[in-house]
Design an enzyme around this catalytic site. Structure first.
Site, short mmCIF file in Angstrom:
data_model
loop_
_atom_site.label_atom_id
_atom_site.label_comp_id
_atom_site.label_asym_id
_atom_site.label_seq_id
_atom_site.Cartn_x
_atom_site.Cartn_y
_atom_site.Cartn_z
N HIS A 4 0.37 7.63 -6.42
CA HIS A 4 -0.96 7.47 -5.86
C HIS A 4 -1.24 8.52 -4.79
O HIS A 4 -0.32 9.09 -4.19
CB HIS A 4 -1.13 6.07 -5.28
N GLU A 56 -2.34 8.30 -1.73
CA GLU A 56 -1.83 8.00 -0.39
C GLU A 56 -0.36 8.38 -0.27
O GLU A 56 0.06 8.99 0.71
CB GLU A 56 -2.00 6.51 -0.07
N CYS A 66 -3.47 0.32 -2.65
CA CYS A 66 -2.74 -0.79 -3.27
C CYS A 66 -1.63 -1.25 -2.32
O CYS A 66 -1.35 -0.63 -1.30
CB CYS A 66 -2.15 -0.35 -4.61
N CYS A 96 1.22 1.40 -1.70
CA CYS A 96 0.80 2.44 -0.75
C CYS A 96 0.67 1.87 0.65
O CYS A 96 0.96 2.56 1.63
CB CYS A 96 -0.50 3.09 -1.21
#
Length: 166
Positions: free
Chosen positions: A78, A80, A104, A107
């Site tokens: 992801h 992040e 999420c 993260c």
């Protein structure tokens, strides 16, 4: 001559960088970007969702449905997490992260562990999902400030023609 009055805000600038980073994503469905900023308003790192460095993105699936190993989910990093990992070694303690999509739960754990103290997000389209609910619990439990950005403008146009920004 007076200075320009229509310049963008710091929030628009940093979210714009996150959205520009998202343009690097090869994901055919969801493009997410992140921008980490320190207390002095200096960009520390950026990231976008994609496969780990060294993986041939033509050799792995981009599908959203099917057998787990035949979807993108076990392989994609992801935005992040990529922004945190792309950091050149600077402390992220006290930083803010600007993200196109609310993080999420996985993260969220990385955000907390890295010392980031604020999450500024644009979209929260998965608000009711369990992953999003867990993320909120993690971030709020660790005292990370959450703020949904309310942009003052709908569009920000870039051009590659010098001096002709819209």
């Amino acid at each position: 001559m007076p200075k320009r009055q229509d310049y963008i805000s710091w929030d628009e600038y940093f979210m714009g960088v996150a959205l520009l980073a998202a343009c690097r994503s090869k994901d055919p469905n969801t493009q997410v970007g992140a921008c980490i900023v320190n207390q002095d308003r200096r960009i520390i790192s950026t990231g976008y969702n994609g496969f780990p460095t060294g993986l041939n993105d033509d050799a792995y699936p981009w599908d959203r449905e099917g057998d787990f190993l035949e979807t993108k989910y076990p392989y994609v990093c992801h935005a992040e997490l990529n922004a945190i990992l792309n950091n050149p070694g600077t402390s992220l303690a006290g930083c803010s992260i600007y993200v196109a999509l609310f993080p999420c739960n996985e993260c969220a754990k990385a955000i907390v562990q890295s010392g980031i103290r604020e999450v500024v997000y644009l979209s929260d389209k998965y608000h009711d999902s369990e992953a999003s609910q867990a993320s909120r619990r993690i971030l709020q439990g660790a005292g990370v400030a959450l703020r949904q950005m309310q942009p003052q403008r709908k569009y920000l146009t870039l051009t590659f023609q010098a001096g002709e920004q819209g």
